[in-house]
Design an enzyme around this catalytic site. Sequence first.
Site, PDB file in Angstrom:
ATOM      1  N   ASP A 129       1.061  -1.483  -0.284  1.00  0.00           N
ATOM      2  CA  ASP A 129       0.280   0.174  -0.160  1.00  0.00           C
ATOM      3  C   ASP A 129       1.234   1.033  -0.060  1.00  0.00           C
ATOM      4  OD1 ASP A 129      -2.324   1.330  -0.067  1.00  0.00           O
ATOM      5  OD2 ASP A 129      -2.795   1.212   2.202  1.00  0.00           O
TER       6      ASP A 129
ATOM      7  N   GLY B 197      -0.387   5.399  -4.477  1.00  0.00           N
ATOM      8  CA  GLY B 197      -0.595   6.754  -5.160  1.00  0.00           C
ATOM      9  C   GLY B 197      -0.342   7.771  -3.881  1.00  0.00           C
ATOM     10  N   ARG B 198       0.279   7.334  -2.524  1.00  0.00           N
ATOM     11  CA  ARG B 198       0.693   8.888  -2.056  1.00  0.00           C
ATOM     12  C   ARG B 198       2.170   8.719  -2.660  1.00  0.00           C
ATOM     13  NH1 ARG B 198      -0.948   5.690   3.650  1.00  0.00           N
ATOM     14  NH2 ARG B 198      -1.897   4.735   1.896  1.00  0.00           N
TER      15      ARG B 198
ATOM     16  N   ASN C 144     -11.550  -2.713  -5.063  1.00  0.00           N
ATOM     17  CA  ASN C 144     -10.268  -1.375  -6.150  1.00  0.00           C
ATOM     18  C   ASN C 144     -11.515  -1.014  -7.126  1.00  0.00           C
ATOM     19  OD1 ASN C 144      -7.200  -3.184  -5.113  1.00  0.00           O
ATOM     20  ND2 ASN C 144      -8.707  -0.986  -4.296  1.00  0.00           N
TER      21      ASN C 144
ATOM     22  N   ARG D 299       1.421  -4.363   6.280  1.00  0.00           N
ATOM     23  CA  ARG D 299       1.490  -3.964   5.685  1.00  0.00           C
ATOM     24  C   ARG D 299       2.140  -2.775   5.803  1.00  0.00           C
ATOM     25  NH1 ARG D 299      -4.957  -1.710   4.625  1.00  0.00           N
ATOM     26  NH2 ARG D 299      -4.998  -0.946   3.100  1.00  0.00           N
TER      27      ARG D 299
HETATM   28  C1  IPE Z   1      -5.622  -2.774  -0.348  1.00  0.00           C
HETATM   29  O1  IPE Z   1      -5.549  -1.528  -0.274  1.00  0.00           O
HETATM   30  C2  IPE Z   1      -5.646  -3.636  -1.396  1.00  0.00           C
HETATM   31  C3  IPE Z   1      -3.918  -3.356  -2.139  1.00  0.00           C
HETATM   32  C4  IPE Z   1      -3.119  -3.246  -1.956  1.00  0.00           C
HETATM   33  C5  IPE Z   1      -4.624  -4.686  -3.473  1.00  0.00           C
HETATM   34  P1  IPE Z   1      -6.279  -0.066  -0.409  1.00  0.00           P
HETATM   35  O2  IPE Z   1      -5.634   1.218  -0.658  1.00  0.00           O
HETATM   36  O3  IPE Z   1      -7.316  -1.043  -1.260  1.00  0.00           O
HETATM   37  O4  IPE Z   1      -7.311  -0.308   0.974  1.00  0.00           O
HETATM   38  P2  IPE Z   1      -7.771   0.730   2.097  1.00  0.00           P
HETATM   39  O5  IPE Z   1      -8.884   1.528   1.119  1.00  0.00           O
HETATM   40  O6  IPE Z   1      -7.360   2.189   2.444  1.00  0.00           O
HETATM   41  O7  IPE Z   1      -8.194  -0.125   2.994  1.00  0.00           O
HETATM   42  C1  IPE Z   2      -2.058  -0.168  -3.015  1.00  0.00           C
HETATM   43  O1  IPE Z   2      -0.972   1.429  -2.981  1.00  0.00           O
HETATM   44  C2  IPE Z   2      -1.528  -0.275  -4.593  1.00  0.00           C
HETATM   45  C3  IPE Z   2      -3.332  -0.543  -5.315  1.00  0.00           C
HETATM   46  C4  IPE Z   2      -4.336  -0.753  -3.797  1.00  0.00           C
HETATM   47  C5  IPE Z   2      -3.614  -1.216  -6.279  1.00  0.00           C
HETATM   48  P1  IPE Z   2      -2.787   2.655  -3.394  1.00  0.00           P
HETATM   49  O2  IPE Z   2      -2.974   3.150  -4.829  1.00  0.00           O
HETATM   50  O3  IPE Z   2      -3.727   2.124  -2.258  1.00  0.00           O
HETATM   51  O4  IPE Z   2      -1.938   3.868  -2.926  1.00  0.00           O
HETATM   52  P2  IPE Z   2      -2.765   4.230  -1.867  1.00  0.00           P
HETATM   53  O5  IPE Z   2      -2.804   4.347  -0.372  1.00  0.00           O
HETATM   54  O6  IPE Z   2      -3.261   5.723  -2.301  1.00  0.00           O
HETATM   55  O7  IPE Z   2      -0.984   5.782  -1.316  1.00  0.00           O
HETATM   56 MG    MG Z   3      -3.854   1.921  -0.604  1.00  0.00          MG
END
Ligand code: IPE
Ligand code: IPE
Ligand code: MG
Length: 244
Positions: free
Chosen positions: A23, A26-27, A71, A188
């Site tokens: 995880d 995005g950030r 997702n 995590r």
């Molecule tokens: C969990 O991360 C799913 C994966 C890493 C594939 P998310 O980013 O989707 O989880 P939430 O929305 O923060 O709980």
């Molecule tokens: C995890 O990174 C990748 C997936 C859930 C596919 P995120 O895309 O959830 O990144 P954040 O949590 O927005 O930073």
């Molecule tokens: Mg995430």
Amino acid sequence: MVATVLSGIDPNRIPRHVATVMDGNGRWAEQRGLRRTDGHAAGEDALFDTVEGAIDLGIGWFTVYAFSTENWRRPPDEVRYLMGFNKGILERHAEDLHARGVRIRFAGRRDWRVPRGVLRRMDWAADLTRGNTGMTLTIAFNYGGRAEIVDAVRALVREGVKPDRIDERSIRRHLYQPDVPDPDLMIRTSGEFRISNFLLWELAYSEIVFTDVLWPDFRRAHLVDAVREYQARDRRFGGVPSSG
Ligand code: IPE
Ligand code: IPE
Ligand code: MG
């Protein structure tokens, strides 16, 4: 792996199964003024460096959360990117992993939303590596812990199993990977303290390590740190302290 990285690791207490919620992509991207999808792309190096580290540590089962059943709520462009990205990862790495004796598997629902080309690549990678006896790398893709339990219960009902015969063992046998031991350790990244529907049944007694590191920055040394933390824990399984 260099010896210093492994210092303090007890080779006799390596977790058999490590599961990781990758995880923070995005950030990571936002911090750099990039697009979220650039963050996913940057996660590729993190994944394969960590997989190498897991192999070197002698971890038998390594499971990564790549795409959850929730997702699909993301913007269509990001979902489309993630579908292609996961397919691309297999195209770029499956043969290398095969050469290293890794068995690639998938856990999740094969529903209509997953593009056919992605499913074909998944089948190809699983078939290619099916006979390998090294580490098993499970990619949780279109995976949800609740969906997995629902699917197990459906299978039991379909088999006509009598209510009295339903127990933890029979449910366990109908999960996506009945032959894989429950995770000893779940990691995590990105400082979020939640499970997000990952391996709900299997994590019942897993040790959980949360780290602030964003997934694209995660490397094998962070995995080693998590294993070190795991080894310092006292697993009780409802009993009394082993040192007491
Ligand atoms: C969990 O991360 C799913 C994966 C890493 C594939 P998310 O980013 O989707 O989880 P939430 O929305 O923060 O709980
Ligand atoms: C995890 O990174 C990748 C997936 C859930 C596919 P995120 O895309 O959830 O990144 P954040 O949590 O927005 O930073
Ligand atoms: Mg995430």
